[in-house]
Design a protein around this motif. Structure first.
Motif, PDB file in Angstrom:
ATOM      1  N   PHE A   1       0.835  -1.202   0.000  1.00 26.04           N
ATOM      2  CA  PHE A   1       0.000   0.000   0.000  1.00 26.04           C
ATOM      3  C   PHE A   1       0.873   1.257   0.000  1.00 26.04           C
ATOM      4  CE2 PHE A   1      -3.787  -2.452   1.473  1.00 26.04           C
ATOM      5  CZ  PHE A   1      -4.693  -1.939   0.540  1.00 26.04           C
ATOM      6  N   PHE A   2       1.953   1.225   0.789  1.00 29.52           N
ATOM      7  CA  PHE A   2       2.829   2.392   0.890  1.00 29.52           C
ATOM      8  C   PHE A   2       3.505   2.687  -0.449  1.00 29.52           C
ATOM      9  CE2 PHE A   2       6.982   4.330   1.980  1.00 29.52           C
ATOM     10  CZ  PHE A   2       6.511   5.499   2.572  1.00 29.52           C
ATOM     11  N   ILE A   3       4.015   1.650  -1.093  1.00 30.97           N
ATOM     12  CA  ILE A   3       4.679   1.834  -2.395  1.00 30.97           C
ATOM     13  C   ILE A   3       3.692   2.376  -3.427  1.00 30.97           C
ATOM     14  CG2 ILE A   3       5.790   0.614  -4.309  1.00 30.97           C
ATOM     15  CD1 ILE A   3       6.989  -1.291  -2.192  1.00 30.97           C
TER      16      ILE A   3
ATOM     17  N   LEU B   1       2.465   4.832   6.534  1.00 33.74           N
ATOM     18  CA  LEU B   1       3.767   4.840   7.201  1.00 33.74           C
ATOM     19  C   LEU B   1       3.593   4.779   8.717  1.00 33.74           C
ATOM     20  CD1 LEU B   1       6.832   5.038   6.899  1.00 33.74           C
ATOM     21  CD2 LEU B   1       6.599   7.535   6.989  1.00 33.74           C
ATOM     22  N   LEU B   2       2.617   5.507   9.248  1.00 37.23           N
ATOM     23  CA  LEU B   2       2.330   5.453  10.680  1.00 37.23           C
ATOM     24  C   LEU B   2       1.886   4.056  11.096  1.00 37.23           C
ATOM     25  CD1 LEU B   2       0.467   8.858  11.236  1.00 37.23           C
ATOM     26  CD2 LEU B   2       2.790   8.253  11.937  1.00 37.23           C
ATOM     27  N   LEU B   3       1.113   3.397  10.249  1.00 38.76           N
ATOM     28  CA  LEU B   3       0.681   2.028  10.538  1.00 38.76           C
ATOM     29  C   LEU B   3       1.872   1.068  10.544  1.00 38.76           C
ATOM     30  CD1 LEU B   3      -2.621   1.767   8.456  1.00 38.76           C
ATOM     31  CD2 LEU B   3      -2.386   1.922  10.943  1.00 38.76           C
ATOM     32  N   ILE B   4       2.848   1.321   9.686  1.00 42.53           N
ATOM     33  CA  ILE B   4       4.064   0.501   9.690  1.00 42.53           C
ATOM     34  C   ILE B   4       4.825   0.696  10.998  1.00 42.53           C
ATOM     35  CG2 ILE B   4       6.327   0.188   8.605  1.00 42.53           C
ATOM     36  CD1 ILE B   4       5.001   0.782   5.918  1.00 42.53           C
ATOM     37  N   PHE B   5       4.870   1.926  11.501  1.00 44.90           N
ATOM     38  CA  PHE B   5       5.510   2.189  12.788  1.00 44.90           C
ATOM     39  C   PHE B   5       4.768   1.475  13.922  1.00 44.90           C
ATOM     40  CE2 PHE B   5       7.342   6.464  11.159  1.00 44.90           C
ATOM     41  CZ  PHE B   5       8.454   5.790  10.663  1.00 44.90           C
ATOM     42  N   VAL B   6       3.430   1.491  13.851  1.00 45.43           N
ATOM     43  CA  VAL B   6       2.635   0.763  14.842  1.00 45.43           C
ATOM     44  C   VAL B   6       2.938  -0.729  14.763  1.00 45.43           C
ATOM     45  CG1 VAL B   6       0.285   0.110  15.506  1.00 45.43           C
ATOM     46  CG2 VAL B   6       0.791   2.478  14.910  1.00 45.43           C
ATOM     47  N   TRP B   7       3.082  -1.234  13.545  1.00 45.52           N
ATOM     48  CA  TRP B   7       3.440  -2.645  13.341  1.00 45.52           C
ATOM     49  C   TRP B   7       4.755  -2.964  14.036  1.00 45.52           C
ATOM     50  CZ3 TRP B   7       7.655  -5.138  11.489  1.00 45.52           C
ATOM     51  CH2 TRP B   7       7.524  -6.489  11.165  1.00 45.52           C
ATOM     52  N   LEU B   8       5.759  -2.091  13.867  1.00 44.43           N
ATOM     53  CA  LEU B   8       7.065  -2.315  14.487  1.00 44.43           C
ATOM     54  C   LEU B   8       6.938  -2.384  16.002  1.00 44.43           C
ATOM     55  CD1 LEU B   8      10.162  -2.486  14.500  1.00 44.43           C
ATOM     56  CD2 LEU B   8      10.223   0.022  14.399  1.00 44.43           C
ATOM     57  N   LEU B   9       6.195  -1.453  16.588  1.00 45.39           N
ATOM     58  CA  LEU B   9       6.020  -1.431  18.031  1.00 45.39           C
ATOM     59  C   LEU B   9       5.299  -2.688  18.511  1.00 45.39           C
ATOM     60  CD1 LEU B   9       6.441   0.237  20.604  1.00 45.39           C
ATOM     61  CD2 LEU B   9       4.193   1.263  20.207  1.00 45.39           C
ATOM     62  N   LEU B  10       4.264  -3.084  17.794  1.00 45.28           N
ATOM     63  CA  LEU B  10       3.515  -4.281  18.172  1.00 45.28           C
ATOM     64  C   LEU B  10       4.376  -5.531  18.039  1.00 45.28           C
ATOM     65  CD1 LEU B  10       0.771  -5.286  19.115  1.00 45.28           C
ATOM     66  CD2 LEU B  10       0.096  -5.524  16.713  1.00 45.28           C
ATOM     67  N   PHE B  11       5.215  -5.581  17.009  1.00 45.69           N
ATOM     68  CA  PHE B  11       6.132  -6.710  16.823  1.00 45.69           C
ATOM     69  C   PHE B  11       7.042  -6.850  18.037  1.00 45.69           C
ATOM     70  CE2 PHE B  11      10.108  -8.658  15.559  1.00 45.69           C
ATOM     71  CZ  PHE B  11       9.732  -9.707  14.726  1.00 45.69           C
TER      72      PHE B  11
END
Length: 217
Positions: free
Chosen positions: A95-97, A118-128
């Motif tokens: 989606f980002f690309i 991009l913010l959702l990707i950051f949330v993904w990193l934190l959740l990971f």
């Protein structure tokens, strides 16, 4: 991990630091090797986190035995969780690309969409990070592990922000800075980046988990 003691009976900080560096190198090799199938990266990360938490608490025995003990216990759940998390990341990245491409083509609304993704990707990193720290410390079903990870993020948002800052600095900004301006120091990231990041994060999670672990009287 015991503390090295010199011949006169005093603790040796130099030897202790050497032991820690060696442990980081061993954990880095174990993490890389056990993450090679890709789908096992979650179980491997959980095993590394478990070992680092034990080391920070001055508990456990050999880093190799602790790593593989945790890996064996969490390989099924870790593989399922990492597969699901990888699928989510692939969708977000796609989606980002696409959003970036449309934004470059002149579609202004996609600038906003790309920021949101991009913010959702950051949330993904934190959740990971939280999921595999929780998996390393507690024995729960997969759904409960994910729920607990989300709950802990919401419980202490300032700590979650600190965890995110440490992860981004250690895994993104510092490697990029070294690669661009001090390339001779970049190999340090390759050999120590992941376990040192886990070591720094283990302090935050030890303090967080202490609220839920009963101390023997």
């Amino acid at each position: 991990m015991g503390t090295f003691t010199s011949a006169d009976g005093n603790d040796s900080p130099i030897l202790a630091a050497g032991e820690m560096i060696f442990n980081f190198m061993v954990l880095n090799v174990l993490w890389v090797l056990c993450s090679l199938p890709v789908v096992t990266i979650g179980a491997s990360t959980s095993a590394m986190n478990y070992t680092l938490i034990k080391l920070r608490n001055d508990e456990g025995d050999s880093v190799v035995r602790m790593f593989f003990r945790s890996l064996g216990q969490n390989v099924r759940q870790g593989t399922i969780l990492s597969t699901g998390m990888a699928a989510i990341l692939i969708v977000l990245a796609a989606f980002f690309i696409q959003a970036i491409g449309n934004a470059n083509a002149g579609h202004a609304v996609y600038v906003v969409i790309s920021v949101i993704v991009l913010l959702l990707i950051f949330v993904w990193l934190l959740l990971f990070i939280y999921i595999f720290m929780v998996l390393a410390r507690f024995d729960n079903p997969i759904g409960r592990t994910v729920t607990n990870a989300v709950y802990l993020i919401c419980l202490e948002p300032f700590r979650a922000a600190k965890v995110f800052f440490i992860a981004v600095m250690m895994l993104l900004f510092i490697p990029l800075f070294l690669f661009m301006y001090f390339p001779f120091g970049f190999p340090m990231v390759i050999f120590f980046g992941i376990p040192v990041t886990g070591w720094l994060l283990s302090k935050e999670f030890n303090e967080l988990f202490a609220r839920f672990i009963e101390t023997p009287q």
